[in-house]
Design a protein around this motif. Structure first.
Motif, PDB file in Angstrom:
ATOM      1  N   ILE A 354       0.855  -1.196   0.000  1.00 21.03           N
ATOM      2  CA  ILE A 354       0.000   0.000   0.000  1.00 21.03           C
ATOM      3  C   ILE A 354       0.888   1.241   0.000  1.00 21.03           C
ATOM      4  O   ILE A 354       1.827   1.353   0.785  1.00 21.03           O
ATOM      5  CB  ILE A 354      -0.915   0.022   1.243  1.00 21.03           C
ATOM      6  CG1 ILE A 354      -1.778  -1.228   1.301  1.00 21.03           C
ATOM      7  CG2 ILE A 354      -1.789   1.284   1.241  1.00 21.03           C
ATOM      8  CD1 ILE A 354      -2.707  -1.418   0.133  1.00 21.03           C
ATOM      9  N   GLU A 357      -3.442   5.815   1.465  1.00 20.67           N
ATOM     10  CA  GLU A 357      -4.814   5.458   1.847  1.00 20.67           C
ATOM     11  C   GLU A 357      -5.474   6.609   2.592  1.00 20.67           C
ATOM     12  O   GLU A 357      -4.809   7.458   3.190  1.00 20.67           O
ATOM     13  CB  GLU A 357      -4.853   4.176   2.668  1.00 20.67           C
ATOM     14  CG  GLU A 357      -4.030   4.143   3.920  1.00 20.67           C
ATOM     15  CD  GLU A 357      -4.059   2.761   4.557  1.00 20.67           C
ATOM     16  OE1 GLU A 357      -5.130   2.124   4.566  1.00 20.67           O
ATOM     17  OE2 GLU A 357      -3.010   2.320   5.044  1.00 20.67           O
ATOM     18  N   LYS A 366      -7.859   3.405  -1.228  1.00 24.90           N
ATOM     19  CA  LYS A 366      -6.569   2.783  -0.973  1.00 24.90           C
ATOM     20  C   LYS A 366      -5.853   2.657  -2.304  1.00 24.90           C
ATOM     21  O   LYS A 366      -6.465   2.326  -3.327  1.00 24.90           O
ATOM     22  CB  LYS A 366      -6.741   1.416  -0.327  1.00 24.90           C
ATOM     23  CG  LYS A 366      -5.455   0.761   0.135  1.00 24.90           C
ATOM     24  CD  LYS A 366      -5.732  -0.416   1.069  1.00 24.90           C
ATOM     25  CE  LYS A 366      -6.149   0.051   2.456  1.00 24.90           C
ATOM     26  NZ  LYS A 366      -6.138  -1.037   3.454  1.00 24.90           N
TER      27      LYS A 366
END
Length: 398
Positions: A354, A357, A366
């Motif tokens: 990731i 987000e 996200k």
């Protein structure tokens, strides 16, 4: 050496009529339409003796050596084109769905019957992309083909980002102007772009791919939140189709919305226009731009194919026949934006990592890396979820 073309035409809509008129005023090659097959009897601009109402009247006529197919129904087009090729007739078709779904058989029929099937009009309207990929970019230097291939969805997105219209308002305008059908799903869900991409992939990398195996997602779920996010980043959202060469003679492809920066060629492709970026090892990036739909752009591509047939042209499918083609890989990781409202929807996405987000009271998002293979596992669910996804483009250089 030129050959005389005696043409049987299927369909006499706007494009068919335009083609007939152009042929009457074009002395540069020897071709004439001798019979036109239509569904219903009604008052038309030509005399009744030009028309027939059964496909076999053309297909069984030995004096007709060329069939031009310009109808909407992909299933009917398939039967017409198949029988015409089996009868030893050359064919020009504009039906990208029929071609993409039946390409292995179309390739075999051409070979068995020693005839030519040309379909420049099936992809990107007036842009001569297929023959350029076939003839000019026929070596191993090609790296990717990326483009806006659907004029209807691009028109809608242009109205959203350039004129501050809502998605529904822009869609209605597109329908009123004839750019989108009353059921716009073929365009806005990405299927039109998908079928064109399948055809371009064959001529780019010599690979025949089943459309059902390709990640495809459109713009119908776009929200004000997504639009505002793009604007804050100084991006536009475009529906982009892409095929890219990977290592070890592999390729990846998909159709997805994409955040596009100002420094990219396709950023300025607006309204019903199409734009294609071709990237290679030696020549870096080259850009082709033009109207992707409409009577005259499509008609010009049909006429180009007819002219090519008159000079005995046929696709050689060089990448497929001489190089064996590339392998389709689904293991490429792409950086994906996922906007969601219900956190349960996010559980379907198996991110590798990731990078950004945000969690808000109504909408959250996200951004992270995820493999295309993981997205294909949930491909059938994507349109059912209350989400919007888009490739960020930050890891791409085209």
């Amino acid at each position: 050496m030129k050959q005389k073309l005696n043409i049987g035409l299927f369909g006499f809509g706007v494009v068919g009529q335009g083609l007939y008129e152009v042929l009457q005023t074009s002395p540069s090659f020897d071709a004439e339409i001798s019979k036109i097959c239509v569904k219903n009897k009604k008052e038309r601009s030509l005399a009744d003796h030009f028309f027939c109402y059964e496909a076999d009247e053309i297909l069984n006529d030995d004096s007709i050596n060329t069939v031009v197919e310009l109808i909407d129904n992909a299933d009917e087009a398939y039967h017409i084109v198949k029988k015409a090729l089996q009868k030893g007739k050359h064919v020009v078709s504009a039906n990208k769905k029929m071609l993409a779904e039946n390409m292995p058989e179309m390739l075999q029929l051409q070979k068995e019957n020693k005839v030519s099937l040309l379909y420049e009009a099936s992809a990107c309207g007036s842009i001569p992309i297929i023959r350029n990929l076939e003839e000019y970019y026929d070596n191993d230097l090609l790296l990717s083909v990326t483009g806006i291939l659907n004029g209807s969805s691009n028109y809608i997105l242009s109205k959203i980002f350039d004129h501050n219209q809502s998605y529904q308002s822009a869609l209605k305008d597109a329908q009123d102007l004839g750019f989108a059908e009353s059921d716009p799903s073929f365009d806005v869900e990405g299927y039109d772009s998908l079928f064109k991409l399948i055809i371009l992939t064959l001529h780019s990398f010599g690979t025949v791919i089943d459309p059902k195996d390709v990640l495809t997602y459109g713009i119908s779920n776009i929200s004000d939140f997504d639009i505002q996010y793009a604007r804050e980043k100084d991006y536009k959202i475009k529906l982009v189709a892409q095929v890219e060469r990977l290592q070890d003679k592999n390729i990846s492809l998909f159709v997805l919305p994409r955040f596009v920066r100002k420094d990219k060629y396709i950023y300025s492709v607006e309204d019903e226009f199409n734009g294609v970026v071709i990237k290679g090892k030696a020549y870096d990036k080259q850009f082709m731009f033009g109207k992707g739909a409409g009577a005259h752009p499509t008609g010009s591509a049909v006429l180009s194919d007819i002219t090519a047939l008159a000079h005995n042209y046929a696709y050689e499918y060089k990448k497929l026949n001489y190089s064996g083609g590339f392998n389709y890989s689904k293991e490429k990781a792409i950086e994906l934006y996922v906007r969601y409202k219900n956190s349960d929807d996010l559980k379907h996405f198996n991110f590798e990592s990731i990078s950004e987000e945000y969690t808000g009271p109504d909408n959250s998002y996200k951004i992270g890396l995820i493999k295309i293979s993981e997205l294909l596992k949930i491909n059938s669910k994507l349109r059912e979820l209350d989400i919007f996804i888009a490739i960020t483009g930050r890891t791409l250089n085209y």
